[in-house]
Design an enzyme around this catalytic site. Structure first.
Site, PDB file in Angstrom:
ATOM      1  N   ARG A  73      -9.987   0.537   8.541  1.00  0.00           N
ATOM      2  CA  ARG A  73      -9.563  -0.826   8.833  1.00  0.00           C
ATOM      3  C   ARG A  73     -10.616  -1.608   9.601  1.00  0.00           C
ATOM      4  NH1 ARG A  73      -3.778   0.050   8.742  1.00  0.00           N
ATOM      5  NH2 ARG A  73      -2.635  -1.825   9.210  1.00  0.00           N
ATOM      6  N   LYS A 123       0.834  -1.209   0.000  1.00  0.00           N
ATOM      7  CA  LYS A 123       0.000   0.000   0.000  1.00  0.00           C
ATOM      8  C   LYS A 123       0.870   1.261   0.000  1.00  0.00           C
ATOM      9  CE  LYS A 123      -2.128  -1.158   3.856  1.00  0.00           C
ATOM     10  NZ  LYS A 123      -1.401  -2.423   4.167  1.00  0.00           N
ATOM     11  N   ARG A 159      10.984  -1.445  11.248  1.00  0.00           N
ATOM     12  CA  ARG A 159       9.887  -1.115  12.159  1.00  0.00           C
ATOM     13  C   ARG A 159       9.828  -2.101  13.314  1.00  0.00           C
ATOM     14  NH1 ARG A 159       4.643  -0.009   8.433  1.00  0.00           N
ATOM     15  NH2 ARG A 159       3.692  -1.375   9.974  1.00  0.00           N
ATOM     16  N   ARG A 206      -0.672  -9.273  13.195  1.00  0.00           N
ATOM     17  CA  ARG A 206      -1.245  -8.246  12.305  1.00  0.00           C
ATOM     18  C   ARG A 206      -2.041  -8.901  11.174  1.00  0.00           C
ATOM     19  NH1 ARG A 206       4.039  -5.229  10.881  1.00  0.00           N
ATOM     20  NH2 ARG A 206       2.792  -4.322   9.211  1.00  0.00           N
ATOM     21  N   ARG A 260      11.868  -5.419   4.848  1.00  0.00           N
ATOM     22  CA  ARG A 260      11.493  -3.997   4.698  1.00  0.00           C
ATOM     23  C   ARG A 260      12.411  -3.089   5.499  1.00  0.00           C
ATOM     24  NH1 ARG A 260       5.557  -2.015   5.502  1.00  0.00           N
ATOM     25  NH2 ARG A 260       5.633  -3.314   7.346  1.00  0.00           N
TER      26      ARG A 260
HETATM   27  P1  AP5 Z   1       4.845  -1.606   1.925  1.00  0.00           P
HETATM   28  O1  AP5 Z   1       4.538  -0.776   0.732  1.00  0.00           O
HETATM   29  O2  AP5 Z   1       5.575  -0.986   3.038  1.00  0.00           O
HETATM   30  O3  AP5 Z   1       3.508  -2.345   2.410  1.00  0.00           O
HETATM   31  P2  AP5 Z   1       2.225  -1.777   3.204  1.00  0.00           P
HETATM   32  O4  AP5 Z   1       1.021  -2.419   2.577  1.00  0.00           O
HETATM   33  O5  AP5 Z   1       2.266  -0.304   3.293  1.00  0.00           O
HETATM   34  O6  AP5 Z   1       2.480  -2.507   4.586  1.00  0.00           O
HETATM   35  P3  AP5 Z   1       2.334  -1.977   6.098  1.00  0.00           P
HETATM   36  O7  AP5 Z   1       3.080  -2.971   6.953  1.00  0.00           O
HETATM   37  O8  AP5 Z   1       2.686  -0.546   6.198  1.00  0.00           O
HETATM   38  O9  AP5 Z   1       0.836  -2.210   6.311  1.00  0.00           O
HETATM   39  P4  AP5 Z   1       0.129  -2.234   7.631  1.00  0.00           P
HETATM   40  O10 AP5 Z   1      -1.245  -2.041   7.127  1.00  0.00           O
HETATM   41  O11 AP5 Z   1       0.334  -3.435   8.468  1.00  0.00           O
HETATM   42  O12 AP5 Z   1       0.836  -1.079   8.491  1.00  0.00           O
HETATM   43  P5  AP5 Z   1       0.398   0.377   8.926  1.00  0.00           P
HETATM   44  O13 AP5 Z   1       1.579   1.225   8.978  1.00  0.00           O
HETATM   45  O14 AP5 Z   1      -0.778   0.822   8.105  1.00  0.00           O
HETATM   46  O15 AP5 Z   1       5.646  -2.911   1.403  1.00  0.00           O
HETATM   47  C1  AP5 Z   1       6.154  -3.854   2.313  1.00  0.00           C
HETATM   48  C2  AP5 Z   1       7.549  -4.334   1.869  1.00  0.00           C
HETATM   49  O16 AP5 Z   1       7.430  -5.090   0.676  1.00  0.00           O
HETATM   50  C3  AP5 Z   1       8.507  -3.178   1.541  1.00  0.00           C
HETATM   51  O17 AP5 Z   1       9.792  -3.555   1.921  1.00  0.00           O
HETATM   52  C4  AP5 Z   1       8.415  -3.045   0.002  1.00  0.00           C
HETATM   53  O18 AP5 Z   1       9.612  -2.556  -0.569  1.00  0.00           O
HETATM   54  C5  AP5 Z   1       8.125  -4.482  -0.416  1.00  0.00           C
HETATM   55  N1  AP5 Z   1       7.230  -4.585  -1.569  1.00  0.00           N
HETATM   56  C6  AP5 Z   1       6.118  -3.851  -1.824  1.00  0.00           C
HETATM   57  N2  AP5 Z   1       5.533  -4.260  -2.967  1.00  0.00           N
HETATM   58  C7  AP5 Z   1       6.288  -5.291  -3.447  1.00  0.00           C
HETATM   59  C8  AP5 Z   1       6.183  -6.158  -4.600  1.00  0.00           C
HETATM   60  N3  AP5 Z   1       5.201  -6.020  -5.495  1.00  0.00           N
HETATM   61  N4  AP5 Z   1       7.139  -7.112  -4.765  1.00  0.00           N
HETATM   62  C9  AP5 Z   1       8.152  -7.255  -3.864  1.00  0.00           C
HETATM   63  N5  AP5 Z   1       8.297  -6.476  -2.756  1.00  0.00           N
HETATM   64  C10 AP5 Z   1       7.370  -5.507  -2.552  1.00  0.00           C
HETATM   65  O19 AP5 Z   1      -0.156   0.107  10.407  1.00  0.00           O
HETATM   66  C11 AP5 Z   1       0.724  -0.235  11.452  1.00  0.00           C
HETATM   67  C12 AP5 Z   1      -0.057  -0.337  12.755  1.00  0.00           C
HETATM   68  O20 AP5 Z   1      -0.664   0.938  13.068  1.00  0.00           O
HETATM   69  C13 AP5 Z   1      -1.232  -1.328  12.754  1.00  0.00           C
HETATM   70  O21 AP5 Z   1      -0.813  -2.646  13.045  1.00  0.00           O
HETATM   71  C14 AP5 Z   1      -2.121  -0.732  13.843  1.00  0.00           C
HETATM   72  O22 AP5 Z   1      -1.615  -1.040  15.117  1.00  0.00           O
HETATM   73  C15 AP5 Z   1      -1.961   0.766  13.628  1.00  0.00           C
HETATM   74  N6  AP5 Z   1      -2.964   1.299  12.690  1.00  0.00           N
HETATM   75  C16 AP5 Z   1      -2.721   1.868  11.475  1.00  0.00           C
HETATM   76  N7  AP5 Z   1      -3.871   2.231  10.877  1.00  0.00           N
HETATM   77  C17 AP5 Z   1      -4.882   1.892  11.741  1.00  0.00           C
HETATM   78  C18 AP5 Z   1      -6.285   1.983  11.674  1.00  0.00           C
HETATM   79  N8  AP5 Z   1      -6.921   2.512  10.591  1.00  0.00           N
HETATM   80  N9  AP5 Z   1      -7.013   1.535  12.721  1.00  0.00           N
HETATM   81  C19 AP5 Z   1      -6.385   1.031  13.831  1.00  0.00           C
HETATM   82  N10 AP5 Z   1      -5.052   0.880  13.942  1.00  0.00           N
HETATM   83  C20 AP5 Z   1      -4.302   1.302  12.899  1.00  0.00           C
HETATM   84 MG    MG Z   2       2.409   1.046   4.923  1.00  0.00          MG
END
Ligand code: AP5
Ligand code: MG
Length: 220
Positions: A93, A18, A165, A176, A132
């Site tokens: 979410r 994402k 992270r 997660r 990552r």
């Molecule tokens: P990346 O682009 O970083 O993936 P992402 O989908 O952004 O993954 P996140 O881990 O950020 O998602 P998340 O939803 O768990 O975390 P968030 O920060 O929102 O890609 C991942 C890796 O793969 C990178 O190294 C990239 O280079 C590689 N990659 C990407 N595409 C690729 C491909 N096609 N091929 C190969 N490699 C690839 O949330 C974190 C925490 O915050 C949650 O657990 C929760 O505690 C809290 N939180 C956030 N939002 C909310 C909400 N709305 N409600 C409640 N709690 C929340």
């Molecule tokens: Mg992200």
């Protein structure tokens, strides 16, 4: 390109790409990237009460409670740069968050225009998370194997140091993923019923996913 306000929600499990794809699409769409996880991490960096509270949940791989999360994202969406739309990543979410977003947009005379859902098998996600690395300065996302920076450990954009992270430890990632399937995946049906969901194969190269997203975003 349409001048109508566009609110696009990028849906998908942890590490589905994402953040990576949003960074590429936001230039094409000229929309601000609003990522709830990034907002929490920014608060944590600044040691705000909100950031410290959110960290308790993030470190356990659980969702931050809806009340806190909704207030934070609504505040962000209320800023002038979101008047013409936003590219949302990681929010909503839960169904309660999706309903709060619908309500807030309806009040402004807007609606969600598109929800691309990036699908990736769980075992691929684990490999992505373990490699990552993120920039301490701008938050840009890299992968040691799939998307390495030009110089190991250094951000291409601003020379910032890269870090891992806290919530990317294997046990936290598994939690997660469980939380995603239990609490977030019902949104797939929620948005499908509204006719805005488009499924995108995320198990391809980063460039190939961007190409597919460009097509669906351009067609909508
Ligand atoms: P990346 O682009 O970083 O993936 P992402 O989908 O952004 O993954 P996140 O881990 O950020 O998602 P998340 O939803 O768990 O975390 P968030 O920060 O929102 O890609 C991942 C890796 O793969 C990178 O190294 C990239 O280079 C590689 N990659 C990407 N595409 C690729 C491909 N096609 N091929 C190969 N490699 C690839 O949330 C974190 C925490 O915050 C949650 O657990 C929760 O505690 C809290 N939180 C956030 N939002 C909310 C909400 N709305 N409600 C409640 N709690 C929340
Ligand atoms: Mg992200």
């Amino acid at each position: 390109m349409t001048t109508e306000p566009r609110f696009i929600v990028l849906l998908g499990p942890p590490a589905s790409g994402k953040g990576t794809q949003a960074a590429r699409l936001r230039e094409m769409l000229d929309l601000p990237h609003v990522a709830s996880g990034d907002l929490f991490r920014e608060n944590l960096k600044n040691e705000t009460d909100l950031g410290l509270k959110a960290k308790e949940y993030m470190d356990r791989g659980e969702l931050v409670p809806d009340g806190i999360t909704i207030a934070m994202v609504m505040d962000r969406l209320g800023r002038p740069d979101c008047a013409d739309g936003a590219l949302l990543d990681g929010f909503p979410r839960t169904i309660a968050q999706a309903e709060a977003l619908d309500e807030a947009l309806t009040e402004r005379g807007h609606e969600i225009s598109l929800v691309p859902c990036i699908a990736v098998p769980d075992e691929v996600l684990i490999e992505r998370v373990s490699g990552r690395r993120l920039c301490r300065v701008c938050g840009e996302s890299y992968h040691v194997k799939f998307n390495p920076p030009q110089q190991a450990g250094i951000c291409d954009r601003d020379g910032g140091g890269l870090y891992q992270r806290d919530d990317d430890q294997p046990e936290t990632v598994r939690q997660r993923l469980r939380v995603y399937w239990e609490q977030t995946s019902p949104l797939i049906e929620y948005y499908r019923q509204r006719g805005v969901l488009v499924e995108v194969d995320g198990d391809q190269s980063i460039d190939a996913v961007t190409e597919d997203l460009r097509t669906v975003v351009g067609d909508s």
